[in-house]
Write a protein that holds these residues in place. Structure first.
Motif, PDB file in Angstrom:
ATOM      1  N   UNK A  50      10.269   0.086  -4.165  1.00  0.00           N
ATOM      2  CA  UNK A  50       8.918  -0.064  -4.710  1.00  0.00           C
ATOM      3  C   UNK A  50       8.119  -1.049  -3.861  1.00  0.00           C
ATOM      4  N   UNK A  51       6.810  -0.964  -3.981  1.00  0.00           N
ATOM      5  CA  UNK A  51       5.928  -1.823  -3.182  1.00  0.00           C
ATOM      6  C   UNK A  51       6.154  -3.300  -3.470  1.00  0.00           C
ATOM      7  N   UNK A  52       6.492  -3.642  -4.704  1.00  0.00           N
ATOM      8  CA  UNK A  52       6.696  -5.058  -5.015  1.00  0.00           C
ATOM      9  C   UNK A  52       8.074  -5.568  -4.596  1.00  0.00           C
ATOM     10  N   UNK A  53       8.926  -4.694  -4.076  1.00  0.00           N
ATOM     11  CA  UNK A  53      10.269  -5.104  -3.654  1.00  0.00           C
ATOM     12  C   UNK A  53      10.279  -5.726  -2.260  1.00  0.00           C
ATOM     13  N   UNK A  54       9.196  -5.595  -1.513  1.00  0.00           N
ATOM     14  CA  UNK A  54       9.160  -6.148  -0.155  1.00  0.00           C
ATOM     15  C   UNK A  54       8.440  -7.494  -0.096  1.00  0.00           C
ATOM     16  N   UNK A  55       7.966  -7.988  -1.242  1.00  0.00           N
ATOM     17  CA  UNK A  55       7.158  -9.209  -1.213  1.00  0.00           C
ATOM     18  C   UNK A  55       7.943 -10.425  -0.740  1.00  0.00           C
ATOM     19  N   UNK A  56       9.181 -10.598  -1.155  1.00  0.00           N
ATOM     20  CA  UNK A  56       9.935 -11.772  -0.731  1.00  0.00           C
ATOM     21  C   UNK A  56      10.402 -11.656   0.709  1.00  0.00           C
ATOM     22  N   UNK A  57      10.825 -10.471   1.100  1.00  0.00           N
ATOM     23  CA  UNK A  57      11.362 -10.276   2.447  1.00  0.00           C
ATOM     24  C   UNK A  57      10.267 -10.345   3.504  1.00  0.00           C
ATOM     25  N   UNK A  58       9.135  -9.692   3.255  1.00  0.00           N
ATOM     26  CA  UNK A  58       8.077  -9.597   4.266  1.00  0.00           C
ATOM     27  C   UNK A  58       6.834 -10.414   3.939  1.00  0.00           C
ATOM     28  N   UNK A  59       6.838 -11.094   2.805  1.00  0.00           N
ATOM     29  CA  UNK A  59       5.762 -12.008   2.436  1.00  0.00           C
ATOM     30  C   UNK A  59       4.415 -11.317   2.225  1.00  0.00           C
ATOM     31  N   UNK A  60       4.422 -10.209   1.508  1.00  0.00           N
ATOM     32  CA  UNK A  60       3.154  -9.587   1.143  1.00  0.00           C
ATOM     33  C   UNK A  60       3.248  -8.969  -0.237  1.00  0.00           C
ATOM     34  N   UNK A  61       2.113  -8.872  -0.874  1.00  0.00           N
ATOM     35  CA  UNK A  61       2.058  -8.398  -2.242  1.00  0.00           C
ATOM     36  C   UNK A  61       2.096  -6.885  -2.365  1.00  0.00           C
ATOM     37  N   UNK A  62       2.166  -6.444  -3.603  1.00  0.00           N
ATOM     38  CA  UNK A  62       2.302  -5.020  -3.908  1.00  0.00           C
ATOM     39  C   UNK A  62       1.126  -4.197  -3.384  1.00  0.00           C
ATOM     40  N   UNK A  63      -0.085  -4.635  -3.621  1.00  0.00           N
ATOM     41  CA  UNK A  63      -1.247  -3.844  -3.187  1.00  0.00           C
ATOM     42  C   UNK A  63      -1.324  -3.784  -1.659  1.00  0.00           C
ATOM     43  N   UNK A  64      -0.946  -4.869  -0.988  1.00  0.00           N
ATOM     44  CA  UNK A  64      -0.938  -4.869   0.472  1.00  0.00           C
ATOM     45  C   UNK A  64       0.145  -3.939   0.992  1.00  0.00           C
ATOM     46  N   UNK A  65       1.307  -3.946   0.351  1.00  0.00           N
ATOM     47  CA  UNK A  65       2.403  -3.057   0.754  1.00  0.00           C
ATOM     48  C   UNK A  65       1.983  -1.592   0.618  1.00  0.00           C
ATOM     49  N   UNK A  66       1.302  -1.264  -0.469  1.00  0.00           N
ATOM     50  CA  UNK A  66       0.833   0.112  -0.655  1.00  0.00           C
ATOM     51  C   UNK A  66      -0.198   0.482   0.408  1.00  0.00           C
ATOM     52  N   UNK A  67      -1.068  -0.451   0.731  1.00  0.00           N
ATOM     53  CA  UNK A  67      -2.058  -0.216   1.770  1.00  0.00           C
ATOM     54  C   UNK A  67      -1.377   0.007   3.123  1.00  0.00           C
TER      55      UNK A  67
END
Length: 118
Positions: A50-67
């Motif tokens: 999920x998009x919110x699963x990369x926030x800790x590893x790559x330091x970005x939020x869910x909406x940015x990950x989806x973008x």
């Protein structure tokens, strides 16, 4: 994915697609790199996370990950579509069939459900 292929993709994205170019934000801080954005998109697709699963590893939020994912897919189609995203030729299909047969999958062409293709 091997590193040279990954870096080729990231380099083309950063050079030719504005979304993947590193810019400064309103406070003057550098934003995310093309490497971070491409890694985010590929991880989401490869692992189905999920998009919110990369926030800790790559330091970005869910909406940015989806973008990142949306822009990555559009950019790949734009940059590599003519070369790689085309209808296979009869020679391509025969090569795939031959490789599949060598591995014990006769009649299979990239099939997820292992149903033969006529």
């Amino acid at each position: 994915m091997n590193k040279p292929l990954f870096m080729r993709i990231v380099t083309r994205l950063a050079n030719e697609v504005s979304f993947f170019q590193r810019r400064r934000d309103a406070t003057g801080r550098l934003g995310l790199s093309g490497l971070q954005k491409a890694t985010t998109a590929i991880r989401m697709m490869a692992y189905g996370c999920a998009a919110d699963a990369v926030d800790e590893y790559l330091r970005l939020g869910e909406s940015t990950a989806m973008s990142c994912l949306e822009n990555f897919v559009e950019a790949i189609i734009y940059l590599f579509g003519d070369e790689y995203l085309r209808t296979p030729t009869p020679q391509d299909l025969q090569r795939l069939l031959d490789v599949g047969e060598m591995h014990g999958f006769s009649g299979m062409i990239g099939s997820i459900d292992c149903m033969p293709w006529e």
